[in-house]
Design a protein around this motif. Structure first.
Motif, PDB file in Angstrom:
ATOM      1  N   LEU A 164       0.834  -1.211   0.000  1.00 39.44           N
ATOM      2  CA  LEU A 164       0.000   0.000   0.000  1.00 39.44           C
ATOM      3  C   LEU A 164       0.863   1.253   0.000  1.00 39.44           C
ATOM      4  CD1 LEU A 164      -2.774   1.379   0.203  1.00 39.44           C
ATOM      5  CD2 LEU A 164      -2.618   1.112   2.694  1.00 39.44           C
ATOM      6  N   ILE A 165       1.940   1.239   0.749  1.00 37.45           N
ATOM      7  CA  ILE A 165       2.844   2.391   0.797  1.00 37.45           C
ATOM      8  C   ILE A 165       3.454   2.653  -0.580  1.00 37.45           C
ATOM      9  CG2 ILE A 165       5.076   3.168   1.719  1.00 37.45           C
ATOM     10  CD1 ILE A 165       4.190   1.756   4.373  1.00 37.45           C
ATOM     11  N   VAL A 166       3.900   1.606  -1.243  1.00 39.10           N
ATOM     12  CA  VAL A 166       4.460   1.758  -2.594  1.00 39.10           C
ATOM     13  C   VAL A 166       3.396   2.308  -3.536  1.00 39.10           C
ATOM     14  CG1 VAL A 166       5.360   0.475  -4.579  1.00 39.10           C
ATOM     15  CG2 VAL A 166       6.236   0.011  -2.286  1.00 39.10           C
ATOM     16  N   TRP A 167       2.187   1.797  -3.461  1.00 44.05           N
ATOM     17  CA  TRP A 167       1.094   2.261  -4.304  1.00 44.05           C
ATOM     18  C   TRP A 167       0.816   3.744  -4.058  1.00 44.05           C
ATOM     19  CZ3 TRP A 167      -3.978   4.010  -3.487  1.00 44.05           C
ATOM     20  CH2 TRP A 167      -4.785   4.056  -4.631  1.00 44.05           C
ATOM     21  N   ILE A 168       0.801   4.168  -2.786  1.00 45.17           N
ATOM     22  CA  ILE A 168       0.583   5.585  -2.458  1.00 45.17           C
ATOM     23  C   ILE A 168       1.689   6.437  -3.067  1.00 45.17           C
ATOM     24  CG2 ILE A 168       0.579   7.280  -0.577  1.00 45.17           C
ATOM     25  CD1 ILE A 168      -0.851   5.098   1.136  1.00 45.17           C
ATOM     26  N   PHE A 169       2.945   6.007  -2.915  1.00 46.13           N
ATOM     27  CA  PHE A 169       4.059   6.759  -3.498  1.00 46.13           C
ATOM     28  C   PHE A 169       3.892   6.900  -5.010  1.00 46.13           C
ATOM     29  CE2 PHE A 169       7.104   6.230   0.167  1.00 46.13           C
ATOM     30  CZ  PHE A 169       7.367   7.588   0.291  1.00 46.13           C
ATOM     31  N   VAL A 170       3.552   5.821  -5.681  1.00 42.70           N
ATOM     32  CA  VAL A 170       3.394   5.856  -7.129  1.00 42.70           C
ATOM     33  C   VAL A 170       2.287   6.833  -7.524  1.00 42.70           C
ATOM     34  CG1 VAL A 170       2.669   4.475  -9.130  1.00 42.70           C
ATOM     35  CG2 VAL A 170       4.349   3.564  -7.530  1.00 42.70           C
ATOM     36  N   LYS A 171       1.153   6.771  -6.829  1.00 40.02           N
ATOM     37  CA  LYS A 171       0.025   7.656  -7.143  1.00 40.02           C
ATOM     38  C   LYS A 171       0.370   9.117  -6.882  1.00 40.02           C
ATOM     39  CE  LYS A 171      -3.124   4.948  -8.647  1.00 40.02           C
ATOM     40  NZ  LYS A 171      -3.588   5.079 -10.019  1.00 40.02           N
ATOM     41  N   VAL A 172       0.969   9.401  -5.731  1.00 39.79           N
ATOM     42  CA  VAL A 172       1.305  10.790  -5.387  1.00 39.79           C
ATOM     43  C   VAL A 172       2.355  11.334  -6.341  1.00 39.79           C
ATOM     44  CG1 VAL A 172       2.357  12.267  -3.624  1.00 39.79           C
ATOM     45  CG2 VAL A 172       0.595  10.626  -2.981  1.00 39.79           C
ATOM     46  N   LEU A 173       3.390  10.572  -6.611  1.00 34.46           N
ATOM     47  CA  LEU A 173       4.425  11.034  -7.529  1.00 34.46           C
ATOM     48  C   LEU A 173       3.880  11.199  -8.947  1.00 34.46           C
ATOM     49  CD1 LEU A 173       7.539   9.029  -6.292  1.00 34.46           C
ATOM     50  CD2 LEU A 173       6.993  11.441  -5.904  1.00 34.46           C
TER      51      LEU A 173
END
Length: 183
Positions: A164-173
């Motif tokens: 989930l953390i990786v997914w959040i980073f990808v979406k925000v970036l």
């Protein structure tokens, strides 16, 4: 277990703290000597009261958005304390122990808090705050379920939350790069 509980602090600050305190109190986890205060009945009562108040406050429209501002640094702090208490780094030098706890637990909690805060902000914008109780309920379930499951299947929960953390980073970036390209 430390990373999983710390990441859950990104959903709700006090539920993972309460879960960690209860787990220590009932012998599920062992705390280092300097963190024994976490399993005291006074700490458990404080975390329990704060958890109930936090859950209730997130159902008040627009107060929930204000709480995200306060919860951001608190979730990082809670994640750091949980990681420092539970990760097998208790015998390290304090600077190493707290540094690793901040990097592992604090950043996990902070990233999830960032994601849920942005989700609530978008929900407020799209639904004029009417969709926020759904977001709050989802966060409550994730915080409670994740905290409890962290005690029994910590590796699975940690891997799911790291995903989930990786997914959040990808979406925000991704959003940031699209916004920059438009500017």
């Amino acid at each position: 277990m430390g990373i999983a509980l710390s990441a859950c602090a990104g959903f709700r600050v006090f539920i993972p703290m309460l879960a960690g305190a209860l787990a220590a109190r009932f012998g599920i986890i062992d705390l280092p000597a300097d963190m024994q205060w976490l399993e005291s009945w006074a700490a458990i009562a404080c975390f329990g009261t704060a958890a109930v108040a936090e859950i209730a406050a997130y159902y008040i429209p627009f107060i929930d958005n204000a709480l995200d501002t306060i919860a951001a640094p608190l979730s990082v702090a809670a994640g750091t304390v949980l990681a420092s208490s539970i990760l097998p780094i208790a015998d390290q030098e304090p600077i190493v122990r707290w540094g690793v706890a901040l990097l592992a637990g604090g950043s996990a909690a902070g990233t999830i808090q960032l994601g849920t805060g942005l989700l609530r902000l978008f929900s407020s914008k799209a639904t004029i705050g009417m969709g926020n109780p759904v977001v709050s309920t989802t966060e409550n379930v994730a915080a409670i379920g994740g905290s409890v499951l962290s005690l029994f299947i910590p590796i699975v929960v940690a891997l799911l939350l790291l995903g989930l953390i990786v997914w959040i980073f990808v979406k925000v970036l991704g959003r940031l790069s699209r916004a920059r390209s438009r500017a």
